[in-house]
Design a protein around this motif. Sequence first.
Motif, PDB file in Angstrom:
ATOM      1  N   ASP A 153      -2.389   2.615  -3.844  1.00 60.50           N
ATOM      2  CA  ASP A 153      -1.040   1.780  -3.576  1.00 60.50           C
ATOM      3  C   ASP A 153      -1.201   2.747  -1.397  1.00 60.50           C
ATOM      4  O   ASP A 153      -1.485   3.965  -1.979  1.00 60.50           O
ATOM      5  N   ASN A 199       2.918  -0.861  -1.637  1.00 59.31           N
ATOM      6  CA  ASN A 199       4.817  -0.615  -1.706  1.00 59.31           C
ATOM      7  C   ASN A 199       5.097  -0.343  -0.146  1.00 59.31           C
ATOM      8  O   ASN A 199       6.305  -0.473  -0.373  1.00 59.31           O
ATOM      9  N   ASP A 200       4.929   0.252   0.909  1.00 59.86           N
ATOM     10  CA  ASP A 200       5.377   0.463   1.931  1.00 59.86           C
ATOM     11  C   ASP A 200       6.839   1.345   1.172  1.00 59.86           C
ATOM     12  O   ASP A 200       6.329   2.054   1.049  1.00 59.86           O
ATOM     13  N   THR A 255      -0.468   7.856   1.581  1.00 61.59           N
ATOM     14  CA  THR A 255       1.300   7.528   2.433  1.00 61.59           C
ATOM     15  C   THR A 255       1.488   7.730   3.533  1.00 61.59           C
ATOM     16  O   THR A 255       0.429   8.521   4.209  1.00 61.59           O
ATOM     17  N   THR A 300       2.482   3.221   1.814  1.00 60.10           N
ATOM     18  CA  THR A 300       3.189   4.073   0.975  1.00 60.10           C
ATOM     19  C   THR A 300       3.750   4.856   2.221  1.00 60.10           C
ATOM     20  O   THR A 300       3.555   5.265   2.987  1.00 60.10           O
ATOM     21  N   VAL A 316       9.881   2.782   0.232  1.00 56.08           N
ATOM     22  CA  VAL A 316      10.350   2.595  -1.625  1.00 56.08           C
ATOM     23  C   VAL A 316      11.533   2.871  -0.732  1.00 56.08           C
ATOM     24  O   VAL A 316      12.190   3.554  -1.453  1.00 56.08           O
ATOM     25  N   PRO A 337       7.524   2.139  -6.760  1.00 58.51           N
ATOM     26  CA  PRO A 337       6.084   1.951  -6.885  1.00 58.51           C
ATOM     27  C   PRO A 337       5.701   2.012  -8.128  1.00 58.51           C
ATOM     28  O   PRO A 337       5.600   2.137  -9.029  1.00 58.51           O
ATOM     29  N   ASN A 389      12.060  -1.758  -2.957  1.00 61.97           N
ATOM     30  CA  ASN A 389      10.890  -2.143  -3.298  1.00 61.97           C
ATOM     31  C   ASN A 389      10.101  -0.736  -3.697  1.00 61.97           C
ATOM     32  O   ASN A 389      11.505   0.234  -4.283  1.00 61.97           O
TER      33      ASN A 389
END
Length: 398
Positions: free
Chosen positions: A57, A298-299, A119, A60, A301, A311, A309
């Motif tokens: 990811d 996922n940008d 992140t 996020t 969440v 994860p 969204n």
Amino acid sequence: MTHELLVTNVRPPHGEAIDLRVVDGVIAEVGPALEASSPDARAMDGGGRLLFPGFVDAHTHMDKTLLGLPWYRNEVGPSLLDKIENERALRRELQLDPHAQSMKHARLAIATGTTHIRTHVDIDTDWGLQGFEGVAQTREDVKDALDIQIVAFPQSGMLIRPGTVDLMDEALRNGADVVGGLDPSAIDRDPAKHLDVIFDLAGKHDADIDIHLHEPGELGAFSLELIAERTRALGYQGRVVVSHALCLGGVDEAYLSRLIELLLENEITIMSHGPSGLRPVPSVKRLYEAGVRLCTGNDGVRDAWGPLNMPDMLLRAFIVAYRNNLRRDDELEMVLDIATNGGARVLGDANYGLQPGCAADFVLVEGETHVQAIIDRPPRSLVVKRGRIVARDGECVE
Ligand SMILES: [Zn+2]
């Protein structure tokens, strides 16, 4: 003492069933009919399950998820600034705890087979370094199960909020990995200065750069040109990500071709997560086929921006495919490549993959084909991080 794990009968992408022998967190051997070298080795029958490398990811926001809190009724206005201001107010009202929230996020990510996360963490003059400190604690707490890279991200603007640059500098001194940026023209209204400050900070801390660029059409394309100029001038090829880059979906073909040349020359990665809405977005397939580096994530969440969204990178692959109208198996395989290898390249993990010598980060999923798993998204049967089992049957192993 040597720690050995033998997983038999698993099916990698594009190949026959194999066995994996893992020694001390590293894939030691891949092939048919392997045998453990030590009597203490742990053996597991993969039962013909699909084998994926750990999901990555690459974008996020773990500091501000509302996961596990009472449902937030979202009535936020339509503009970017509405969402930014609403979020700052809500964070104060809820006294959001970025450590607790990012831990909930991390557990769900691990349970769904994510082994690497980048992140972004909000840094602003209201919130200070609280978000960074909370997520840095989570990074430490889960380090054996999940690699977390932290971006010092000026979500509320940088030049328009004096003091923000100093806080970003402090976060980078204290262990943030990457310098973030945000819409140099539309939010800070001074693109050259915004980018000069970001590239200065990156040079000072020898950090990579990851810029949120929502600016549409020719405005965003202009920002992208300025980013490419600085990337070249400072020798930052291969170290810059432009997240969203909506402008790549909003310029004519001739201009797009020129921008793609700039991305290739400067080895700039585009992060696209298949955003909802009617705005044009970059064509993931067009960029991929041109050889542009791509990753996805996922940008936010389930946060103040919206609840859609989660994860789970198989769900993300589905969303990217859906938004880009990708239906063929080879197209869905391309999305999987972006959600695994593409992200790993951005995070700079040279030991990523399913070959001998790679870190033993992998996921087993029940199903017929890897593409089918994107559609069905069954619980992940087994998630292994550096040779340790960190999740089983969709649940984290404590
Ligand atoms: Zn974002």
